[in-house]
Design a protein around this motif. Sequence first.
Motif, PDB file in Angstrom:
ATOM      1  N   THR A  47       2.200  -2.663   3.273  1.00  0.00           N
ATOM      2  CA  THR A  47       1.721  -3.140   4.455  1.00  0.00           C
ATOM      3  C   THR A  47       1.679  -1.911   5.311  1.00  0.00           C
ATOM      4  O   THR A  47       2.761  -1.222   5.545  1.00  0.00           O
ATOM      5  N   LEU A  50       1.630  -2.438  12.176  1.00  0.00           N
ATOM      6  CA  LEU A  50       0.917  -2.926  13.280  1.00  0.00           C
ATOM      7  C   LEU A  50       0.768  -1.869  14.237  1.00  0.00           C
ATOM      8  O   LEU A  50       1.449  -1.416  14.501  1.00  0.00           O
ATOM      9  N   LEU A  68      -4.465  -8.983   2.861  1.00  0.00           N
ATOM     10  CA  LEU A  68      -4.287  -9.958   3.870  1.00  0.00           C
ATOM     11  C   LEU A  68      -4.597  -8.962   5.170  1.00  0.00           C
ATOM     12  O   LEU A  68      -3.679  -8.024   5.545  1.00  0.00           O
ATOM     13  N   MET A  69      -5.400  -9.382   6.033  1.00  0.00           N
ATOM     14  CA  MET A  69      -5.780  -8.533   7.358  1.00  0.00           C
ATOM     15  C   MET A  69      -5.047  -9.496   8.398  1.00  0.00           C
ATOM     16  O   MET A  69      -5.503 -10.621   8.690  1.00  0.00           O
ATOM     17  N   THR A  70      -4.286  -8.694   9.328  1.00  0.00           N
ATOM     18  CA  THR A  70      -4.005  -9.310  10.640  1.00  0.00           C
ATOM     19  C   THR A  70      -4.881  -8.589  11.463  1.00  0.00           C
ATOM     20  O   THR A  70      -4.896  -7.256  11.689  1.00  0.00           O
ATOM     21  N   SER A  73      -4.450 -12.477  16.724  1.00  0.00           N
ATOM     22  CA  SER A  73      -3.651 -13.358  16.340  1.00  0.00           C
ATOM     23  C   SER A  73      -3.955 -13.978  15.067  1.00  0.00           C
ATOM     24  O   SER A  73      -3.684 -15.033  14.592  1.00  0.00           O
ATOM     25  N   GLU A  74      -5.242 -13.467  14.493  1.00  0.00           N
ATOM     26  CA  GLU A  74      -5.703 -14.008  13.137  1.00  0.00           C
ATOM     27  C   GLU A  74      -5.215 -13.275  12.085  1.00  0.00           C
ATOM     28  O   GLU A  74      -4.777 -12.186  12.168  1.00  0.00           O
ATOM     29  N   ARG A  75      -5.194 -14.064  10.726  1.00  0.00           N
ATOM     30  CA  ARG A  75      -4.493 -13.390   9.423  1.00  0.00           C
ATOM     31  C   ARG A  75      -5.542 -14.183   8.509  1.00  0.00           C
ATOM     32  O   ARG A  75      -5.607 -15.274   8.191  1.00  0.00           O
ATOM     33  N   HIS A  92      -3.845  -4.724  14.670  1.00  0.00           N
ATOM     34  CA  HIS A  92      -4.195  -4.931  13.504  1.00  0.00           C
ATOM     35  C   HIS A  92      -3.278  -4.209  12.249  1.00  0.00           C
ATOM     36  O   HIS A  92      -2.814  -3.081  12.748  1.00  0.00           O
ATOM     37  N   CYS A  93      -3.234  -4.512  11.144  1.00  0.00           N
ATOM     38  CA  CYS A  93      -2.698  -4.181  10.169  1.00  0.00           C
ATOM     39  C   CYS A  93      -3.029  -4.886   8.757  1.00  0.00           C
ATOM     40  O   CYS A  93      -3.707  -5.747   8.799  1.00  0.00           O
ATOM     41  N   GLU A  95      -2.063  -5.886   4.630  1.00  0.00           N
ATOM     42  CA  GLU A  95      -1.132  -5.972   3.683  1.00  0.00           C
ATOM     43  C   GLU A  95      -1.778  -6.002   2.280  1.00  0.00           C
ATOM     44  O   GLU A  95      -2.805  -6.799   2.191  1.00  0.00           O
ATOM     45  N   THR A  97      -1.979  -7.494  -1.308  1.00  0.00           N
ATOM     46  CA  THR A  97      -1.283  -8.444  -1.958  1.00  0.00           C
ATOM     47  C   THR A  97      -1.709  -8.589  -3.515  1.00  0.00           C
ATOM     48  O   THR A  97      -1.262  -9.221  -4.350  1.00  0.00           O
TER      49      THR A  97
END
Length: 120
Positions: A47, A50, A68-70, A73-75, A92-93, A95, A97
């Motif tokens: 990951t 952030l 997965l995108m952060t 407040s959304e993921r 943003h960050c 991951e 998967t």
Amino acid sequence: MSLKTSLGDVAPYITKDGSEIRELLHPTQHAVRQQSLAEAVVPPGSTTRLHRHGITEEIYHVTKGRGLMTLGSERFAIAVGDSIAIAPGTPHCVENTGSEALHILCCCAPAYSHEDTELL
């Protein structure tokens, strides 16, 4: 200044967020002035940290893998063919998967700089 670059000719480096980046086009080395284009690679199970950019607007485009995108407040899930708009100041960050490296084209305007990257 170069008008063209090839992925295989560009040495990778690690950005503040921990992803491996290859700058494909950047004002410090190429004939672009207001933006940059890079390929980020995130290994399986990894990951990025952030972070946010104070002035830079980014576009991510997934070319290989899934994750997965952060984004604020959304993921949400991301996969090949997805494009994501990242407004300046938005945390943003990413991951990975999947079981293969996640490859993302990153367009930044203005061009990417470590100085505009704040780890959170």
